[in-house]
Motif scaffolding. Structure first.
Motif, short mmCIF file in Angstrom:
data_model
loop_
_atom_site.label_atom_id
_atom_site.label_comp_id
_atom_site.label_asym_id
_atom_site.label_seq_id
_atom_site.Cartn_x
_atom_site.Cartn_y
_atom_site.Cartn_z
N LYS A 120 -20.53 -11.16 8.78
CA LYS A 120 -19.18 -10.63 8.64
C LYS A 120 -19.24 -9.17 8.17
O LYS A 120 -20.19 -8.75 7.52
N THR A 121 -18.22 -8.43 8.50
CA THR A 121 -18.15 -7.03 8.09
C THR A 121 -17.04 -6.86 7.08
O THR A 121 -16.10 -7.64 7.05
N GLY A 136 -2.93 -2.18 2.35
CA GLY A 136 -4.19 -1.59 1.92
C GLY A 136 -4.67 -2.18 0.61
O GLY A 136 -5.86 -2.49 0.45
N LYS A 137 -3.76 -2.38 -0.32
CA LYS A 137 -4.10 -2.93 -1.63
C LYS A 137 -4.70 -4.33 -1.49
O LYS A 137 -5.72 -4.65 -2.10
N LYS A 138 -4.07 -5.15 -0.65
CA LYS A 138 -4.55 -6.52 -0.48
C LYS A 138 -5.91 -6.55 0.20
O LYS A 138 -6.79 -7.35 -0.16
N LEU A 142 -9.57 -7.94 -1.15
CA LEU A 142 -10.40 -8.90 -0.41
C LEU A 142 -11.80 -8.36 -0.13
O LEU A 142 -12.62 -9.03 0.50
N GLY A 143 -12.07 -7.15 -0.61
CA GLY A 143 -13.41 -6.59 -0.48
C GLY A 143 -13.63 -5.65 0.68
O GLY A 143 -14.76 -5.23 0.93
N TYR A 144 -12.55 -5.30 1.38
CA TYR A 144 -12.69 -4.38 2.51
C TYR A 144 -12.79 -2.93 2.05
O TYR A 144 -12.18 -2.54 1.06
#
Length: 214
Positions: A120-121, A136-138, A142-144
């Motif tokens: 996964k990326t 963007g915040k969410k 989630l680690g993005y």
């Protein structure tokens, strides 16, 4: 008159400091990115040109395109390039409710991470550059890593010439620039003209083309 500039203004980068606009580096490095693929013929052509110059890049893939063209997606992986998430259906963030947007990103993550046993990326680029602050915040929670850009080639713009597309990149790129091209049908004419010339010019000047890795 274009509302979006070729070169991202410093003020825009400062307004959204949690997004990645360029890479701090003291060496001659450029970061090519390709949005919207994988696309038959065009993506494989792009991979060959990159290989000719020993260049690595980052492909922000649409999940639906991965599902349709898993063999081309595998070619990107095997060539050693980085993969980023570009949503499942290339949706506009400003026109989409936040929960639906996150769900679409998750669908693309599934396609990216499960097809052909790839990892996964956590790189993400919003289609059209459109993303609401809450979206963007969410995603960051989630680690993005949300990757924007320093230079837009405008290869998709049917109103500019091949030469102007090339000039956009040549004139505005500097060490550490994240540059946007598209491996899409719409952008193919301009991209296929400009990319080899960008690779040749900057390679002769001692630049290396690297994939994004965080």
């Amino acid at each position: 008159m274009k509302l979006t500039p070729v070169k991202t203004p410093v003020v825009a980068k400062k307004m959204f400091p949690n997004y990645i606009w360029d890479i701090a580096t003291t060496t001659k490095e450029l970061f090519l990115t390709f949005d919207d693929g994988p696309t038959p013929d065009i993506t494989n052509w792009t991979l060959k040109i990159l290989d000719d110059y020993n260049a690595k890049a980052t492909f922000f893939c649409v999940g639906g395109n991965i599902d349709q063209h898993p063999d081309i997606y595998q070619n990107i992986i095997e060539a050693g390039h980085s993969i980023g998430n570009h949503t499942q259906h290339h949706i506009k963030g400003w026109a989409t409710k936040t929960n639906a947007y996150i769900d679409n990103v998750s669908l693309a993550e599934h396609s990216i991470g499960t097809k052909l046993h790839t990892k996964k990326t956590k790189l993400f680029r919003p289609p059209y550059g459109q993303i609401k602050p809450q979206q963007g915040k969410k995603l960051i929670e989630l680690g993005y890593k949300i990757v924007m850009w320093d230079v837009l080639s405008f290869d998709w713009d049917q109103d500019i010439s091949e030469e102007q597309c090339l000039e956009n990149v040549i004139s505005k790129s500097k060490s550490g620039s994240i540059i946007v091209f598209h491996d899409s049908i719409k952008a193919s004419k301009n991209m296929m003209y400009a990319l080899p010339k960008v690779l040749e010019k900057f390679s002769l000047e001692g630049y290396k083309f690297k994939a994004l890795e965080f």
